[in-house]
Design an enzyme around this catalytic site. Structure first.
Site, PDB file in Angstrom:
ATOM      1  N   SER A   1     122.351  34.019 108.989  1.00  0.00           N
ATOM      2  CA  SER A   1     122.646  33.901 110.420  1.00  0.00           C
ATOM      3  C   SER A   1     122.814  35.274 111.043  1.00  0.00           C
ATOM      4  O   SER A   1     123.146  36.239 110.362  1.00  0.00           O
ATOM      5  CB  SER A   1     123.929  33.083 110.625  1.00  0.00           C
ATOM      6  OG  SER A   1     124.321  33.127 111.973  1.00  0.00           O
ATOM      7  N   HIS A   2     122.586  35.344 112.359  1.00  0.00           N
ATOM      8  CA  HIS A   2     122.891  36.565 113.092  1.00  0.00           C
ATOM      9  C   HIS A   2     124.397  36.827 113.106  1.00  0.00           C
ATOM     10  O   HIS A   2     124.825  37.961 113.236  1.00  0.00           O
ATOM     11  CB  HIS A   2     122.421  36.435 114.545  1.00  0.00           C
ATOM     12  CG  HIS A   2     120.949  36.554 114.713  1.00  0.00           C
ATOM     13  ND1 HIS A   2     120.059  35.653 114.181  1.00  0.00           N
ATOM     14  CD2 HIS A   2     120.193  37.476 115.356  1.00  0.00           C
ATOM     15  CE1 HIS A   2     118.830  36.016 114.493  1.00  0.00           C
ATOM     16  NE2 HIS A   2     118.884  37.126 115.204  1.00  0.00           N
ATOM     17  N   SER A   3     125.170  35.754 113.006  1.00  0.00           N
ATOM     18  CA  SER A   3     126.602  35.861 113.219  1.00  0.00           C
ATOM     19  C   SER A   3     127.381  35.368 111.998  1.00  0.00           C
ATOM     20  O   SER A   3     127.255  34.209 111.606  1.00  0.00           O
ATOM     21  CB  SER A   3     126.980  35.017 114.443  1.00  0.00           C
ATOM     22  OG  SER A   3     128.320  34.598 114.362  1.00  0.00           O
TER      23      SER A   3
ATOM     24  N   ASP B   1     119.254  30.628 110.854  1.00  0.00           N
ATOM     25  CA  ASP B   1     119.386  30.209 112.242  1.00  0.00           C
ATOM     26  C   ASP B   1     118.064  30.417 112.981  1.00  0.00           C
ATOM     27  O   ASP B   1     117.273  29.474 113.018  1.00  0.00           O
ATOM     28  CB  ASP B   1     120.649  30.741 112.957  1.00  0.00           C
ATOM     29  CG  ASP B   1     120.819  32.238 113.032  1.00  0.00           C
ATOM     30  OD1 ASP B   1     119.885  32.958 112.673  1.00  0.00           O
ATOM     31  OD2 ASP B   1     121.885  32.695 113.468  1.00  0.00           O
ATOM     32  N   LEU B   2     117.772  31.566 113.528  1.00  0.00           N
ATOM     33  CA  LEU B   2     116.509  31.667 114.262  1.00  0.00           C
ATOM     34  C   LEU B   2     116.036  33.107 114.363  1.00  0.00           C
ATOM     35  O   LEU B   2     116.753  34.027 113.994  1.00  0.00           O
ATOM     36  CB  LEU B   2     116.642  31.043 115.671  1.00  0.00           C
ATOM     37  CG  LEU B   2     117.464  31.800 116.741  1.00  0.00           C
ATOM     38  CD1 LEU B   2     117.345  31.081 118.082  1.00  0.00           C
ATOM     39  CD2 LEU B   2     118.933  31.905 116.394  1.00  0.00           C
TER      40      LEU B   2
END
Lengths: 247, 221
Positions: free
Chosen positions: A8-10, A68-69
């Site tokens: 994930s980015h986060s 995620d993306l």
């Protein structure tokens, strides 16, 4: 048991999604590694972190990677160039939260990499079903055939029971069904007779959730195979018991 | 004409100039990205190239500085992968890693070797991002730049001329992304609304070729 990598980015998003998925596991959870953020508090992804995470939770049964993306997908694909393990690694196209839930629950139930990959891929089905969007109700082609044939095959065992737990077949009871079914040598399907949905393969978390079965609905449990009777009896008993949610 | 090769020092100077350009245009790149992306391209590229120059740009007395082209580009690629954060990390990272693999353990590149390395880098970007011509990505600046580079070399151009031609083509490719509807990356979520903006990735790629042309175009010391 397969390992799970969450990209994930986060970091906070990844940790929260994993926490949610672990809520639904009753037994021993799979090894889960998070590769999130790009260091120094930067929101982003880092392919070397993803590779390290894959190596950390790799098992001979394999690793599934949920992302995620955007750059998370690019970094996960790039990580395959950096990993040291020779164990199988699968990048999942599943939506993030649904995919993590499906993967964690099924891995804990001892499902194979192929099964988990397939279930994660179908992870949108339950939500689509709840929103009355077109949805493939059976996740596995093999099980679909036997599901259709099952009702006509001599020797198939069936039982009908009413769902008594307050929230119906939501993720936790669905996960416990998937886990229970995995213990028997039997092909098991479940249909909701009240709503007329199904049958779906009972080893499919997303299939079960796509039934959208609520409390008061009558479900039909059907099984074929050497342990069909035992499997049906076990699921019947779990249903009567409200999947342990009546306390 | 002097021997027409690009030295390791010139490659380092190219990267230093690229860092300088992305740093100078950080605000502009981020402004472009805020129109159709997530407003971090300028800061991501600046952070990445700053990390790269910290890694390779200073002269290391302890011998840790790359002495071969493949080592240099591997170091650049891995540093970008670990420091950029956004999609340009794996994309530019793959670009430099593939350049290094193709260049091999050499100390200079002639025109053909430079072209082959850049082509391999482009191939890496395509493999990673699955971008095609007209998707409104860095590909749209890089592919025409390499075609122009090759065309110039094929007609007897030297590295200076060829990289100048590559820069011109990269700029034209960048400008041509403005009317395009994005089909890759965050901008693709915007559909038709992505039209009317330059692509930030194509813009930073034009800076990459500007930096190369600048560096080789300088009179040799």
């Amino acid at each position: 048991m397969i390992g799970i990598v969450v990209v994930s980015h986060s970091p906070r998003l990844a940790e929260a999604a994993v926490e949610l998925a672990l809520e639904m596991v009753t037994g021993v959870p799979p090894a889960i590694a998070i590769a999130a953020g790009a260091g120094d508090g930067v929101i982003g992804t880092d392919a070397t972190k993803v590779a390290a995470a894959i190596d950390k939770v790799s098992t001979p049964e394999g690793v599934i990677v949920l992302m995620d993306l955007g750059s998370a997908v690019l970094s996960a694909a790039m990580a395959l160039e950096f990993i040291e393990t020779d164990n199988p690694v699968r990048l999942s196209d599943a939506p993030f939260v649904e995919g993590i839930v499906a993967a964690v629950v099924l891995a804990a139930a001892g499902a194979s990499l192929d099964e988990i990959s397939r279930e994660a891929h179908h992870a949108m089905d339950a939500k689509q079903g709840q929103l009355d969007l077109p949805v493939p109700v059976v996740a596995s082609p093999d099980d679909a055939e036997s599901a259709i044939a099952g009702s006509a095959i001599a020797g198939s065992v069936t039982a009908e029971e009413t769902l008594v737990n307050p929230d119906g077949l939501h993720s936790r009871p669905a996960a416990s069904i998937v886990k229970a079914v995995s213990l028997f040598d039997a092909k098991v399907t479940i249909a909701d007779l009240t709503t007329g949905t199904g049958p779906v393969a009972a080893n499919s978390l997303m299939g079960l959730m796509s039934l959208g079965s609520r409390t008061g609905d009558v479900i039909r449990i059907s099984a074929t195979g050497p342990q069909a009777a035992e499997a049906v009896e076990r699921l019947r008993a779990m249903t009567v018991d409200g999947f342990g949610e009546l306390r | 004409m002097t021997t027409d090769t690009v030295s390791l020092d010139q490659l380092v100077a190219w990267l230093a100039r690229f860092r300088e350009l992305v740093s100078q245009q950080q605000g502009y790149l981020t402004e472009l990205d805020s129109a159709i992306g997530d407003a971090d391209h300028g800061s991501n590229m600046t952070r990445g190239m700053t990390a790269v120059m910290e890694k390779i740009g200073v002269s290391h007395d302890d011998g840790t500085q790359a002495t071969l082209v493949d080592e240099l580009f591997k170091s650049v690629g891995m540093t970008l992968v670990t420091s950029v954060g956004g999609a340009s990390g794996p994309l530019y990272g793959t670009f430099f890693l593939r350049m290094g693999t193709t260049a091999g353990p050499v100390t200079t590149l002639d025109g053909a070797a430079l072209s082959a390395a850049l082509r391999a880098g482009l191939g890496g970007v395509v493999a990673r991002g699955k971008a095609e011509a007209g998707d409104k990505t860095m590909f749209d600046a890089m592919a025409p730049a390499l075609d122009a580079l090759d065309a110039s070399l094929a007609t007897g151009g030297d590295c200076v001329t060829a990289t100048a031609a590559a820069f011109s083509a990269a700029k034209a490719g960048r400008d041509a992304t403005e009317p395009l509807v994005a089909r890759k990356g965050r901008a693709s979520y915007l559909g038709e609304r992505s039209s009317g903006h330059l692509d930030p990735g194509a813009t930073s790629t034009a800076l990459l070729f500007e930096a190369l042309a600048d560096t080789l175009g300088q009179a040799p010391a």
